[in-house]
Design an enzyme around this catalytic site. Structure first.
Site, PDB file in Angstrom:
ATOM      1  N   GLU A   1      45.805  40.591  32.170  1.00 29.48           N
ATOM      2  CA  GLU A   1      44.948  41.048  33.264  1.00 29.48           C
ATOM      3  C   GLU A   1      43.567  40.511  32.920  1.00 29.48           C
ATOM      4  OE1 GLU A   1      42.150  43.002  34.659  1.00 29.48           O
ATOM      5  OE2 GLU A   1      43.047  44.869  33.917  1.00 29.48           O
TER       6      GLU A   1
ATOM      7  N   CYS B   1      37.074  45.348  35.974  1.00 29.26           N
ATOM      8  CA  CYS B   1      37.806  44.166  36.442  1.00 29.26           C
ATOM      9  C   CYS B   1      38.106  44.282  37.919  1.00 29.26           C
ATOM     10  CB  CYS B   1      39.084  44.004  35.629  1.00 29.26           C
ATOM     11  SG  CYS B   1      39.996  45.529  35.460  1.00 29.26           S
TER      12      CYS B   1
END
Lengths: 512, 512
Positions: free
Chosen positions: A256, A295
């Protein structure tokens, strides 16, 4: 000076050599040091595989769920202490700290809640069986069983609590032991969480280990039954993907990484409408929560050309009210970024964005003598091209850019130019517009959040990863998938097709 | 001399420079040449993505299923011609050639059959939706949509027909255009299949391209929406995994590589029993079909210590009856291996196995003046250790080793020493033994075949990959998954979590 230790092979251990320092990013005070030099990672892996893996596999899903419940409760019992640590070591406001720590408690609880439906069994059944031959007897059935290795979790600095817990919850419920490596700079919270869990005796021995500092040769020692789940920059992700275990032994890896998440204001959203208010509220929250170090934070804001000026004005007004400073002070609503390096990166990043957009609020200039502070920064770009920095460079701070769009096709091309993202949010009541956007943008995203007046009162912010929905995205975002209920568990398990006598397969799969 | 062309950017094209030669492995006669030098792979990718991808995504699953049906029928219409090509270029017996070509026809048909249940729609719904908030309105729903790139398929020399078709069926039904690269040495069959499909106008333009020869810079030109599915050696797999697109852009990669597939005779299988007969028949077929050049062929044979002598005798008798020679002759039951390099590798491999086992039939010695022939070779090992060659080195020819086992724990450790495999078969009626083996061995395998007297009459051989069941395995086997009905399609699609108003999500997902 606190010295952080690592928890491996069932014991707390200090490293030798020159330690790394953990600081308070608001005051630059050194809070703790840590080192992993000299730690025997080969022994740590063997201990986790043999002790932890064996113990976890002997437990049913229901029993593993009870373990997660105990973990969630133990952390909840020390919540205030953890919030204080997050404020000191992470530059978090109390609200930011809650987002991280409560996210950890909640995700462990959500996976504990999932366990009973998986059953008091060891085999996760994958779909219905299928008749293979002409007769009814020859049958196929897919099942999942836990991989017999270690799950190494490499977490990012921004979510020391949630990052540890969301990955651990999924792996442990699947039946794999975990070695968790928090980012060194903000490891105080993760370290305390593991202390709390060990003190509470919440897991069997070997089920959870902690590495505070460099991971040394840990990753090169992995094999085909081990997995790595990484959250961090795409540059580090590329290095890890080229690691010898991944390349040679097919060690599974989930990544990720960077994500240029977009927010799209639909053509039908009028000023003052519920949808417009939802949009503005989400953008401001995503830009400033955790000082933009998420994120999933919104980086690109697409607005119909005719509404750009109005949207910029609304955002500028709201962002100007943000109070930046030491989050230990109650009136502060945005803290510093987490490290001196992050501050440098954010400033350089703003300069890159200025190649295709202009700053309308904030900017890269220093705003304090001490501490890693940066102002909330809004840019406006009049027509950045797909290869321009705003579509290709993630600035990991309280920074976003407003841009106009014309046709739907142009909008899709610009959002897709981000190269794959974790989440994009679409704010509109026009169902046809939303449907077109979803079908065109879904291949480039792990999650799409649809903000409409129907859900404006109960909407969850796009930046919040939910245990029920997958978290990850293609391309630049790393190509991974976490969470999503049992979907995230399958990374930690091997799917196997069983082929043979139907009655026998159903007995093994626990279907009768 | 036939010159093979590649089919890219909607046209057949020859390469320049020094061509590679395709030979008849029984006679060493050169059958054709091919080269890809000078082909513009950048243009080929753009054409496939834009023309092919757009056309496929405009079709519903039901329409793509009709396309697969037309492809299957077109190949079936030229079956005899394809069998002759496989016999000449692949060293296949007619039976081997049918296994490959009928596998292609059948897998395309199986995916055509799957299409109607996916619906006359573009969205593949993933499970039930989930309520996210306190109210019933805020909802989450996972969906799959096709990735907007190209699927590059790199196939192995042993299945030029099935390899092309099984990968293409899955990708095309998912909605991704395919560039297929057969192994150069046996590309005649794949080349003819694509000619047949183009002549039949079975697919929209750009949906299927063919590269006959080196893939040049094709793989380095891929991005985050593209995928690579590779079947071949673990050494090549490691090189591809370290490729810049995979490492830097998270280009998805699926690998099916080496596999030391095992066959286990249970302690309860008496001589002359149905289970014993099934076991012996499967071992002999898997050793000799395609001259042992199947990734699913049995390499390791585990037998209770007290039965080793009897099993070796039964196998030796059956294997001695195999007639090796030019498969163009009708009485021949096993052809040569496919290339001179394969022959060298098999001979060196037998020598490696001799470090821990002794040859009881056949061996590495030459058996013909011309052609790449090797004798069916049975070895017997009395106690190879987990690190010995028999557990770590795949010999890709008609070669297998019989070994004794004592306790169940010892047996599991030896099978697992293979480091991850595609398929292991277990022959026993003792349900408790089978259940223990399944639970212990599943994490190391993509498929387990359970041979019992209940299914002895209708059992499908372990070496046959079925469209309904996943094909792949962890670790040494590459860590991939193909086929398995819709399971294999998800590699070619992006899973996206949609979050918003329930009625809107259900409308988009086609649930109402």
């Amino acid at each position: 000076m606190k010295e952080l230790t690592s928890f491996v092979s069932g014991t707390w251990i200090s490293g030798k050599g020159k330690p790394a320092e953990l600081v308070n990013p608001a005051t630059e005070e050194v809070l703790a040091t840590t080192s992993t030099e000299g730690i025997d990672f080969g022994a740590a892996l063997a201990f986790a595989r043999e002790k932890g893996g064996r113990a976890l596999r002997a437990m049913t899903f229901a029993q593993r769920g009870e373990m997660l419940r105990a973990m969630s409760r133990a952390i909840h019992g020390k919540r205030d202490e953890l919030l204080s640590l997050a404020i000191a070591n992470g530059g978090n406001t109390r609200s930011d700290a809650k987002f991280d720590v409560d996210g950890a408690i909640g995700t462990l609880a959500a996976y504990a809640d999932l366990a009973p439906e998986l059953g008091d069994t060891h085999v996760l059944v994958d779909g219905d069986g299928v008749q293979l031959g002409r007769g009814a007897r020859l049958f196929g059935q897919h099942v999942y069983l836990p991989r017999e290795g270690v799950a190494v979790h490499v977490n990012a600095f921004n979510f020391p609590a949630w990052g540890l817990a969301e990955k651990a919850a999924t792996a442990l419920l699947a039946g794999m032991p975990v070695i968790s490596k928090p980012a060194t700079s903000t490891a105080l919270v993760a370290h305390r969480i593991v202390e709390i869990l060990i003190e509470a005796n919440a897991m069997p021995e070997g089920a959870l280990s902690l590495v505070c500092g460099s991971s040394g040769d840990l990753l090169d020692r992995l094999g085909g039954q081990d997995v790595v789940a990484f959250t961090g920059s795409s540059i580090t992700a590329a290095k890890l993907r080229a690691g010898q275990s991944v390349v040679r032994d097919a060690t599974k890896m989930n990544v990720e990484a960077d994500s240029l998440n977009a927010a799209i204001l639909g053509p039908d959203a009028d000023e003052g409408s519920e949808v417009m208010n939802l949009f503005v509220g989400d953008v401001v929250r995503e830009m400033t929560q955790k000082t933009g170090q998420k994120c999933t934070a919104i980086r690109r804001i697409y607005v119909p050309a005719s509404r750009v000026a109005a949207v910029v004005e609304l955002l500028r007004e709201r962002l100007a009210a943000v109070k930046v400073g030491d989050p230990a002070r109650e009136e502060i609503t945005m803290g510093p970024v987490s490290t001196a390096q992050q501050l440098r990166d954010v400033r350089e990043g703003i300069a890159k964005l200025e190649s295709c957009a202009k700053v309308v609020l904030g900017g890269a200039k220093p705003i304090a003598d001490k501490g890693f502070f940066v102002a909330p920064t809004l840019l406006q770009g009049d027509g950045p091209k797909p290869n321009d920095a705003v579509h290709t460079h993630e600035v990991f701070g309280p920074v976003a850019t407003v841009m106009p769009y014309g046709s739907n096709e142009e909008l899709v091309a610009l959002v897709a130019a981000g190269g794959g993202g974790l989440v994009t949010s679409i704010y509109a009541d026009d169902k046809d517009f939303v449907r077109r956007m979803v079908l065109a943008l879904a291949p480039f995203h792990g999650r799409l959040v649809l903000g409409s007046s129907k859900v404006a009162g109960q909407s969850l912010p796009p930046g919040m990863a939910l245990p029920q929905l997958v978290h990850g995205g293609p391309g630049r975002a790393g190509g991974g998938e976490e969470l999503g209920g049992r979907r995230g568990m399958t990374f930690y398990m091997q799917r196997t097709a069983l082929q043979g006598d139907r009655a026998l397969l159903e007995a093994i799969a626990g279907k009768k």
